[in-house]
Scaffold this motif. Structure first.
Motif, mmCIF file in Angstrom:
data_model
loop_
_atom_site.group_PDB
_atom_site.id
_atom_site.type_symbol
_atom_site.label_atom_id
_atom_site.label_comp_id
_atom_site.label_asym_id
_atom_site.label_seq_id
_atom_site.Cartn_x
_atom_site.Cartn_y
_atom_site.Cartn_z
ATOM 1 N N ASN A 54 -44.593 -56.070 -31.373
ATOM 2 C CA ASN A 54 -43.652 -55.437 -30.708
ATOM 3 C C ASN A 54 -43.276 -54.226 -31.761
ATOM 4 O OD1 ASN A 54 -42.192 -56.473 -32.485
ATOM 5 N ND2 ASN A 54 -41.307 -58.046 -31.348
ATOM 6 N N SER A 114 -43.028 -55.207 -35.261
ATOM 7 C CA SER A 114 -44.269 -55.373 -35.981
ATOM 8 C C SER A 114 -44.542 -54.073 -36.454
ATOM 9 C CB SER A 114 -45.104 -56.373 -35.186
ATOM 10 O OG SER A 114 -44.401 -57.356 -34.533
ATOM 11 N N ASP A 142 -47.640 -68.762 -31.924
ATOM 12 C CA ASP A 142 -47.433 -67.673 -30.730
ATOM 13 C C ASP A 142 -47.512 -66.412 -31.637
ATOM 14 O OD1 ASP A 142 -46.879 -66.304 -28.691
ATOM 15 O OD2 ASP A 142 -44.678 -66.542 -28.787
ATOM 16 N N PHE A 143 -48.448 -65.583 -31.376
ATOM 17 C CA PHE A 143 -48.577 -64.278 -32.254
ATOM 18 C C PHE A 143 -47.970 -63.219 -30.865
ATOM 19 C CE2 PHE A 143 -51.429 -66.878 -34.448
ATOM 20 C CZ PHE A 143 -51.518 -66.562 -35.799
ATOM 21 N N TYR A 144 -47.304 -62.058 -31.698
ATOM 22 C CA TYR A 144 -46.890 -61.083 -30.604
ATOM 23 C C TYR A 144 -46.983 -59.870 -31.443
ATOM 24 C CZ TYR A 144 -42.296 -61.819 -33.000
ATOM 25 O OH TYR A 144 -41.275 -62.058 -33.733
ATOM 26 N N SER A 162 -42.267 -57.578 -26.260
ATOM 27 C CA SER A 162 -43.443 -57.549 -26.954
ATOM 28 C C SER A 162 -44.378 -56.792 -26.231
ATOM 29 C CB SER A 162 -44.275 -59.143 -27.061
ATOM 30 O OG SER A 162 -43.425 -59.826 -27.684
ATOM 31 N N GLU A 186 -49.114 -60.351 -26.452
ATOM 32 C CA GLU A 186 -48.811 -61.552 -27.269
ATOM 33 C C GLU A 186 -49.956 -62.357 -26.892
ATOM 34 O OE1 GLU A 186 -45.408 -64.265 -25.867
ATOM 35 O OE2 GLU A 186 -44.641 -62.273 -24.979
ATOM 36 N N ASP A 223 -51.465 -66.975 -27.740
ATOM 37 C CA ASP A 223 -51.255 -68.294 -28.356
ATOM 38 C C ASP A 223 -52.488 -68.635 -29.160
ATOM 39 O OD1 ASP A 223 -48.737 -68.286 -27.652
ATOM 40 O OD2 ASP A 223 -49.230 -69.397 -25.694
#
Length: 296
Positions: free
Chosen positions: A40, A43, A36-38, A26, A29, A31
């Motif tokens: 990388n 994405s 949990d958002f990330y 990641s 990231e 929370d």
């Protein structure tokens, strides 16, 4: 060297790729409550493909002329292919309504797949199950909504649960759960798994031969490294063919499910192959082709 490859040390022997290559680190990231958002590489590539496809088609059609040239001509060629060879051939004349969605779907999946062999990217975003699941869920939502709007919710689900009204009761009892599971679960699941599995396996295979060439070429057994490198090149070309084929299959099956929802729901996958679609005929060769793709 392919992205995510394992560093090799001569005294440790050959280390092949692991599933960890599909889990890029990641970049950042955070929370948000329990979520949990990330962000990388996966994405970023997914976002890039979405923006590229949208921007590419917009540029191609934003100043459309009667006689297409340049980018408009190329975009219209893609649209005509999907409209004529998929939407209208599988669904019928009413398939034109769904041609824009099917065109975007085809282009998005194709470019997502091709990311596997593009330098720097070298990562097919469809090799992670999340993206194929989302695409399958959107197609599932569309063909069910189309069926409900076309026949009404009661008739749509009744046809799903009673695909053979004249059959004996015990046959109806057996067919009802099969048809329900086939339409509501198996269709989106097989759409997602087929795309994911092909792209995951293809990318792993490319990594094995590419890493094998990287490991063996500097050694006395360089002949084996050369063979491994040639195999990596051949598999890259083969992977490009699979990329196109998987995008085509996903789009054709989506069109077949929409066509089945429009015509008559009962009978599982073969419902999409019924000839009469509101007064329009679907040719027999197309019917058999859709069935062959469904079994692929």
């Amino acid at each position: 060297m392919p992205s995510g490859s394992v560093l090799l040390a001569a005294d440790e022997g050959f280390h092949g790729p692991t599933p960890d290559v599909f889990k890029p680190k990641s970049w950042f990231e955070f929370d948000l409550g329990p979520i949990d958002f990330y962000f990388n590489k996966w994405s970023a590539l997914t976002l890039f493909v979405a923006l590229f496809v949208g921007g590419f088609l917009w540029l191609g059609f934003r100043k459309a002329t009667l006689v297409p040239r340049g980018l408009q001509n190329f975009c219209e060629s893609i649209y005509d292919f999907v409209d004529l060879q998929i939407a209208q051939n599988v669904i019928g004349e009413r398939g034109r309504t769904f041609s824009p969605y099917l065109t975007i779907l085809f282009c998005f999946i194709l470019l997502s797949n091709v990311m596997a062999v593009i330098p720097v990217a070298q990562f097919p975003t469809t090799s992670r199950i999340a993206l194929p699941m989302i695409l399958a869920a959107v197609s599932w939502f569309i063909f069910n909504i189309v069926g409900i709007r076309e026949h009404g919710a009661g008739t749509y689900f009744k046809d799903m649960l009673v695909p053979a009204p004249t059959a004996p009761l015990f046959v109806k009892v057996i067919l009802a759960p099969i048809e329900f599971v086939s339409t509501m679960i198996a269709r989106p699941a097989t759409l997602a798994i087929r795309l994911f599995a092909n792209m995951f396996a293809g990318h792993m295979l490319l990594l094995v031969f590419a890493l094998g060439a990287d490991y063996l070429l500097p050694k006395p057994q360089f002949v084996f490294g050369l063979v491994s490198g040639l195999m990596a090149i051949a598999l890259t070309l083969f992977e490009l063919m699979i990329d196109v084929l998987q995008a085509y299959i996903f789009t054709v099956l989506t069109a077949a499910y929409i066509g089945g929802a429009i015509s008559s729901h009962g009978g599982g996958d073969h419902a999409a192959d019924h000839s009469p679609i509101h007064g329009h005929e679907t040719s027999a060769p197309v019917t058999s082709a859709a069935g062959a793709v469904a079994r692929a």
